[in-house]
Design an enzyme around this catalytic site. Structure first.
Site, PDB file in Angstrom:
ATOM      1  N   ILE A 193       1.584   5.032   1.283  1.00  0.00           N
ATOM      2  CA  ILE A 193       0.582   5.852   1.979  1.00  0.00           C
ATOM      3  C   ILE A 193      -0.023   4.976   3.069  1.00  0.00           C
ATOM      4  CG2 ILE A 193      -1.628   7.050   1.767  1.00  0.00           C
ATOM      5  CD1 ILE A 193      -0.892   7.523  -1.206  1.00  0.00           C
ATOM      6  N   GLY A 232      -6.090   4.338   5.289  1.00  0.00           N
ATOM      7  CA  GLY A 232      -7.117   5.004   6.084  1.00  0.00           C
ATOM      8  C   GLY A 232      -7.768   4.074   7.092  1.00  0.00           C
ATOM      9  N   VAL A 233      -7.955   2.829   6.718  1.00  0.00           N
ATOM     10  CA  VAL A 233      -8.588   1.883   7.638  1.00  0.00           C
ATOM     11  C   VAL A 233      -7.730   1.685   8.891  1.00  0.00           C
ATOM     12  CG1 VAL A 233      -7.644  -0.209   6.577  1.00  0.00           C
ATOM     13  CG2 VAL A 233      -9.855  -0.303   7.749  1.00  0.00           C
ATOM     14  N   HIS A 260       0.837  -1.226   0.000  1.00  0.00           N
ATOM     15  CA  HIS A 260       0.000   0.000   0.000  1.00  0.00           C
ATOM     16  C   HIS A 260       0.856   1.253   0.000  1.00  0.00           C
ATOM     17  CE1 HIS A 260      -3.254   2.777   1.324  1.00  0.00           C
ATOM     18  NE2 HIS A 260      -4.026   1.873   0.790  1.00  0.00           N
ATOM     19  N   GLU A 279      -8.634   2.347  12.796  1.00  0.00           N
ATOM     20  CA  GLU A 279      -8.375   1.369  13.862  1.00  0.00           C
ATOM     21  C   GLU A 279      -7.566   2.005  14.998  1.00  0.00           C
ATOM     22  OE1 GLU A 279      -8.355  -1.970  16.227  1.00  0.00           O
ATOM     23  OE2 GLU A 279      -9.636  -1.565  14.486  1.00  0.00           O
TER      24      GLU A 279
END
Length: 147
Positions: A54, A57-58, A48, A62
């Site tokens: 980067i 976002g997940v 990623h 979390e």
């Protein structure tokens, strides 16, 4: 305020899914501030994205949830230990990603208890890098009373 060993005592998560490195400030039933150092060695950067890493976002979400869990635990610790109550995330609303997070960044995660209604808790969480908001969300959780 809390180091990684104390965080590991509170959270059930383990590497590579422990997404809070240190607690820097806390006020019972009001707020908790945490830090997570983003390193190129994070497993997520293998895919990623290798050419332009980067932070996902997940994983920001979390880290917000884990920070909220620590705030809740530190606020109701005696009740959890005595009754063996469990707290579960029931939803996230108004999630916004404002900027990217890159390797080398240090994120500041702030979780704020906005209100409590019976067994439901409502939080606001904000993630910043160098005082710039990169993500924000509203988080809801519920207390499940063990019988």
């Amino acid at each position: 305020m809390l180091n990684i060993n104390e965080i590991l005592y509170i959270l059930p998560h383990r590497y590579p899914f422990i997404l809070v490195d240190k607690i820097i400030s806390f006020k019972k039933f009001i707020f908790l501030n945490a830090i997570k150092n983003i390193s190129l060695n994070e497993p997520c950067f293998q895919g990623h994205f290798p050419e332009n890493p980067i932070y996902p976002g997940v994983l920001l979400l979390e880290s917000m949830i884990q920070t909220t869990g620590i705030l809740l635990y530190k606020s109701v610790k005696k009740q959890i230990l005595k009754n063996k109550d469990m707290y579960y995330i029931t939803g996230m609303n108004d999630v916004r990603f404002k900027h990217f997070v890159f390797p080398g960044d240090q994120i500041l995660i702030k979780s704020i208890l906005e209100k409590q209604r019976k067994k439901f808790f409502f939080f606001k969480s904000i993630v910043k890098v160098k005082k710039k908001i990169v993500c924000k969300a509203k988080i809801m959780c519920v207390r499940i009373i063990k019988k």
